[in-house]
Design an enzyme around this catalytic site. Structure first.
Site, PDB file in Angstrom:
ATOM      1  N   ARG A  92      -7.007 -32.154  26.624  1.00 56.57           N
ATOM      2  CA  ARG A  92      -6.443 -31.549  25.425  1.00 56.57           C
ATOM      3  C   ARG A  92      -5.047 -32.115  25.237  1.00 56.57           C
ATOM      4  NH1 ARG A  92      -5.899 -26.564  24.065  1.00 56.57           N
ATOM      5  NH2 ARG A  92      -6.568 -27.067  21.978  1.00 56.57           N
ATOM      6  N   CYS A 112     -10.977 -25.667  19.942  1.00 48.65           N
ATOM      7  CA  CYS A 112     -10.968 -26.964  19.275  1.00 48.65           C
ATOM      8  C   CYS A 112     -11.614 -26.908  17.895  1.00 48.65           C
ATOM      9  CB  CYS A 112     -11.674 -28.000  20.144  1.00 48.65           C
ATOM     10  SG  CYS A 112     -10.791 -28.349  21.680  1.00 48.65           S
TER      11      CYS A 112
END
Length: 216
Positions: A135, A58
């Site tokens: 996600r 990320c």
């Protein structure tokens, strides 16, 4: 202030959000101050989640999103991030990303410590004890309608270039009687809907438009 879901959003069950649904509204704290999703009506919104701050995959995604911020701005699209970490962790992560990658994260990052938003959007199952499933990306149009979604595993990074390509494609076909073919990129040929009266034409079900005209 913890996350506050609207009455309609709070009544949704996990996993219920589908393409064509109205994106659940919520209020929360963010790195850019108090945030309410519905305040962004009239603009496209790219709403994306991540499992936690200071995670390797990320971190690379957020750094690239920051580098491509101007491209999203040019398309009239606001970027909004989300994780279960606290606002203070978000601020520390933003500083770390600046020091490591030399980028400034100017889009809001929402805190979701109770996982209320993650559950309302179906990013996290009601029985989940953590946020490892978070996600997901939601492409929300100016009317607040979810137009596309993507989900990735925690160990595979999303492509910011593909986010931009999908956003451009959604805008291209918005309120227009055209389709985008496989791998379409801005300026490429478009498809016309299949005709209901073939009349012997071999390409009646897959007709390209020779010129996209002046569509954005």
């Amino acid at each position: 202030m913890d996350v506050e879901m609207t009455k309609d959003a709070a009544s949704l069950r996990s996993g219920q959000i589908r393409i064509g649904d109205l994106a659940p509204d919520f209020q929360a704290r963010s790195t850019q101050g108090p945030f309410q999703l519905s305040a962004l009506r009239g603009q496209w919104v790219l709403f994306f989640s991540h499992p936690a701050d200071f995670t390797p995959v990320c971190s690379t995604e957020f750094a690239e999103l920051a580098r491509r911020q101007a491209d999203f701005d040019a398309l009239g699209c606001r970027l909004v991030g989300l994780s279960v970490d606290s606002l203070y962790a978000h601020f520390a992560w933003v500083r770390a990303l600046r020091d490591l990658f030399g980028v400034e994260i100017t889009f809001p990052i929402i805190e979701d410590p109770s996982m209320a938003v993650g559950r309302a959007y179906g990013m996290i199952d009601d029985t989940s004890a953590d946020s490892m499933a978070m996600r997901s990306t939601f492409f929300i149009d100016p009317r607040g309608v979810v137009r596309a979604t993507t989900s990735y595993p925690h160990n595979v990074g999303r492509s910011v270039e593909e986010m931009l390509r999908l956003l451009r494609a959604l805008q291209q076909v918005d309120d227009a009687d055209v389709l985008t073919p496989e791998g379409w990129a801005a300026g490429g040929r478009l498809l016309l809907p299949a005709t209901t009266t073939p009349e012997g034409a071999a390409d009646w079900f897959c007709r390209f438009e020779d010129s996209p005209g002046d569509r954005p």
